[in-house]
Design a protein around this motif. Structure first.
Motif, short mmCIF file in Angstrom:
data_model
loop_
_atom_site.label_atom_id
_atom_site.label_comp_id
_atom_site.label_asym_id
_atom_site.label_seq_id
_atom_site.Cartn_x
_atom_site.Cartn_y
_atom_site.Cartn_z
N GLY A 7 -68.95 -23.10 23.81
CA GLY A 7 -69.62 -22.15 25.40
C GLY A 7 -67.88 -22.68 26.52
N ARG A 8 -67.33 -22.84 25.96
CA ARG A 8 -65.50 -22.43 26.79
C ARG A 8 -65.06 -22.19 26.67
NH1 ARG A 8 -64.85 -29.80 27.47
NH2 ARG A 8 -67.53 -29.97 26.76
N THR A 9 -63.86 -22.21 27.89
CA THR A 9 -62.85 -21.37 27.39
C THR A 9 -61.45 -22.22 28.42
OG1 THR A 9 -64.63 -18.88 28.77
CG2 THR A 9 -62.36 -18.93 28.97
N ALA A 10 -60.62 -21.14 26.97
CA ALA A 10 -59.15 -21.39 27.44
C ALA A 10 -58.33 -20.53 27.25
CB ALA A 10 -59.06 -22.30 25.78
N ALA A 26 -57.42 -22.36 16.48
CA ALA A 26 -58.27 -23.58 16.42
C ALA A 26 -59.53 -24.15 17.64
CB ALA A 26 -57.39 -25.18 17.01
N PHE A 27 -58.91 -23.59 18.50
CA PHE A 27 -60.37 -23.30 19.72
C PHE A 27 -61.39 -22.19 20.05
CE2 PHE A 27 -56.81 -24.32 23.75
CZ PHE A 27 -57.06 -25.68 22.58
N VAL A 28 -61.25 -21.19 19.21
CA VAL A 28 -62.54 -19.60 18.20
C VAL A 28 -63.19 -20.70 17.28
CG1 VAL A 28 -61.24 -18.10 19.47
CG2 VAL A 28 -61.31 -18.49 16.62
N VAL A 34 -61.12 -17.30 24.06
CA VAL A 34 -59.87 -17.46 24.41
C VAL A 34 -59.60 -16.51 24.46
CG1 VAL A 34 -57.78 -18.19 23.29
CG2 VAL A 34 -60.23 -19.17 22.31
N VAL A 35 -58.96 -16.33 26.11
CA VAL A 35 -58.12 -15.79 26.41
C VAL A 35 -56.50 -15.31 26.42
CG1 VAL A 35 -57.28 -14.39 28.75
CG2 VAL A 35 -59.56 -15.05 28.49
N MET A 36 -55.96 -15.00 25.74
CA MET A 36 -54.58 -14.83 24.75
C MET A 36 -53.87 -13.93 26.52
SD MET A 36 -56.23 -14.73 21.64
CE MET A 36 -54.26 -14.45 20.75
N GLY A 52 -61.45 -12.34 14.27
CA GLY A 52 -62.40 -12.66 14.34
C GLY A 52 -63.91 -12.78 14.37
N VAL A 53 -63.62 -13.20 16.41
CA VAL A 53 -64.65 -13.52 16.59
C VAL A 53 -65.37 -11.98 18.00
CG1 VAL A 53 -63.85 -15.46 16.53
CG2 VAL A 53 -63.21 -14.32 18.51
#
Length: 248
Positions: A7-10, A26-28, A34-36, A52-53
């Motif tokens: 539930g967190r955003t990186a 690793a995060f997903v 994740v915003v890249m 793939g998420v």
């Protein structure tokens, strides 16, 4: 068992390839959105799709030297997912040359991307995190080159050493708001950049490593995951070497 970043955003900069992409993966895998960000818009959008998420990963063009573009990157994450819980300042470049041959432009480019880029990331992300009850975690990517200095890298070693000082200063400023700021110093890691080196150069570097091998991007990503998660809830202002014992 609950995922570490459920539930967190990186936000991860320099995330189209190499360490940044490994960190995003690793995060997903641990439940994060994740915003890249990356200078190469096409590559970062492709990388995000490749995780793939679906909508949980987003690729955004971002030049970290521009405070405005970093603000857009972080704001995009907050608007899309409702929070910014983790910021990884990973974007970097090299412009190697001896000090005799290095141009002012080569020096300035590396300092700008690493030092100004990291400062932009800390400034923007901490501004959001300090307003959140949950705070947040900022991880800055330094390098073992910032600890020992490397031939032909007066620009890069200076920038990476500067990131350590910046990390410690920022940690003191925002700790009271439950915003943690830590740094990592990777050593010789198997990436496209190191794969392009001459074999004799690779052999010389491996000889300096007690563990006798290069590190893998995933091994760096796992340490960043630890620093991003509540497992490191009482760590701030630290510098973690991920080097297999090289230059200890």
């Amino acid at each position: 068992m609950k995922n570490l970043l459920e539930g967190r955003t990186a936000v991860v900069t320099g995330a189209a390839q190499g360490l940044g992409l490994a960190i995003a993966k690793a995060f997903v895998a641990e439940g994060a959105n994740v915003v890249m960000g990356d200078l190469n818009e096409e590559a970062v959008k492709e990388a995000a799709a490749g995780l793939g998420v679906g909508d949980r990963a987003l690729g955004v063009a971002c030049n970290v030297v521009s405070l405005e573009e970093v603000e857009i990157l972080v704001t995009t994450a907050a608007d899309r997912f409702g929070s910014v819980d983790v910021m990884v300042n990973n974007a970097g470049i090299t412009r190697d040359a001896t000090i005799r041959k290095m141009t002012e432009e080569q020096f300035d480019q590396v300092i700008a991307v690493h030092l100004r880029g990291t400062w932009n990331g800390i400034k923007t992300a901490s501004g959001v995190m300090r307003e959140q009850a949950s705070g947040g975690s900022i991880i800055n990517v330094s390098s073992i080159s910032g600890k020992v200095g490397m031939l032909g890298q007066t620009n890069y070693s200076a920038a990476k050493a500067g990131i350590v000082g910046m990390t410690k200063a920022a940690a003191k400023e925002v700790g009271f708001k439950n915003v943690r700021v830590n740094a990592i110093q990777p050593g010789f890691i198997n990436t496209a950049m190191t794969a392009a080196m001459r074999q004799d150069v690779i052999d010389a570097k491996l000889a300096e490593i007690p563990m006798g091998r290069a590190g893998e991007p995933e091994e760096v990503a796992n340490v960043v995951l630890f620093l991003a998660s509540d497992m490191s809830s009482y760590l701030t202002g630290t510098v973690t070497e991920i080097s297999g014992g090289r230059h200890i």
